[in-house]
Design an enzyme around this catalytic site. Sequence first.
Site: not given
Length: 387
Positions: A284, A152, A178, A128, A260, A101
């Site tokens: 991550h 997200y 994620t 992202s 993920k 991001g």
Amino acid sequence: MSERFGHYQSEIYLSGYGGTTPAFTTDLTRLEAVAERVLEPGPFAYVAGGAGSGATSRANREAFDRWALVPRMLTDATERELATTVLGETLPAPVVLAPVGVQSIVHPEAERATAKAAAGLGLPMVMSTASSTSIEDVASASGPGPRWFQLYWPNDPDVCGSILARVRAAGFSVLVVTLDTWSLGWRPCDLDNGYLPFLKGEGTAVPFTDPVFRSRLESAPDEDLAMAVLRWISMITGTDRDWDALPFLREHWDGPIVLKGIQHVDDARRAAAAGVDGIVVSNHGGRQVDGAVASLDMLPEIATAVGDRLDVLFDSGVRTGADVVKALALGAKAVLVGRPYVYGLALGGEDGVRHVLRSLLADLDLTLALSGHRGVRELGPGSLVRR
């Protein structure tokens, strides 16, 4: 046969004969140090830093060193095939640009530059949710190139549905969800600088251009930035879902879904049982849990357990072509690379990203060849020994 990515080596040598050397290093393990010299402390630490003491980031790199390639000779590896099929898409090489991001903190062209470089090489860029560039603008920059989207997960279902609808309409083919960042990990590298770019509106292009999110605001983001930022942050942090939440994604996304952040084999089995199409074995990049297991250490068990039911991808710590070969040999269908291309973006914009990716692909091609493999499909546990 795939494009011979190793030709980039000859191109560099021929340019050197004419007096021109690369703008910056071809050693991707040195990029971080080079980028530190051009970035401000806040942005650099945000990209380079990890959680807590940095133990997980170090573990990711150390895990690669515990495996060694065993080169074989006289294998007719003159011609090589790097192309592979991942989540139903044929890729020229098993390499994907990981979601990163707020790319505007390292270069003004941000995700547009990354998208153009990735598209030019035929590699998927995973955009992202925390992008500095809108969904539609990244799609435009990608052109006909493959593009995936990382989510997200907003706790407002209507906002989430609106974002996913825009993503699909913009031609993104894979949804990467994620799981490990529903709250920020303890990151002293950022805390010591008091640096969180989202508070200044960086990395908020996706919600700020979304009609449903904007309808939740009393004032437009350009009129009351602080309130818009806080509303968005409250939507994407603080909520840890359970496995029963996954059907919502399938209701709003008709393409492949990838989870993920998988680190435990039982979570991988639950993902397979839930019917998702892929997982990314990832911590991550060491940014969330200090002292966690290296992703590569968990990859073989996970790939063995579920690799026949879904596509197993890998990230966290990939820096070299040898790293890619090792991850593939241990069961990954493809790898995601993150920080190196962001350093390339910082150092040279689109050209910098392209240089980093071509360097990695050339290294992968030549390492594959000189270790005696004619294609990525030949890689397996027998290609390696444990040190």
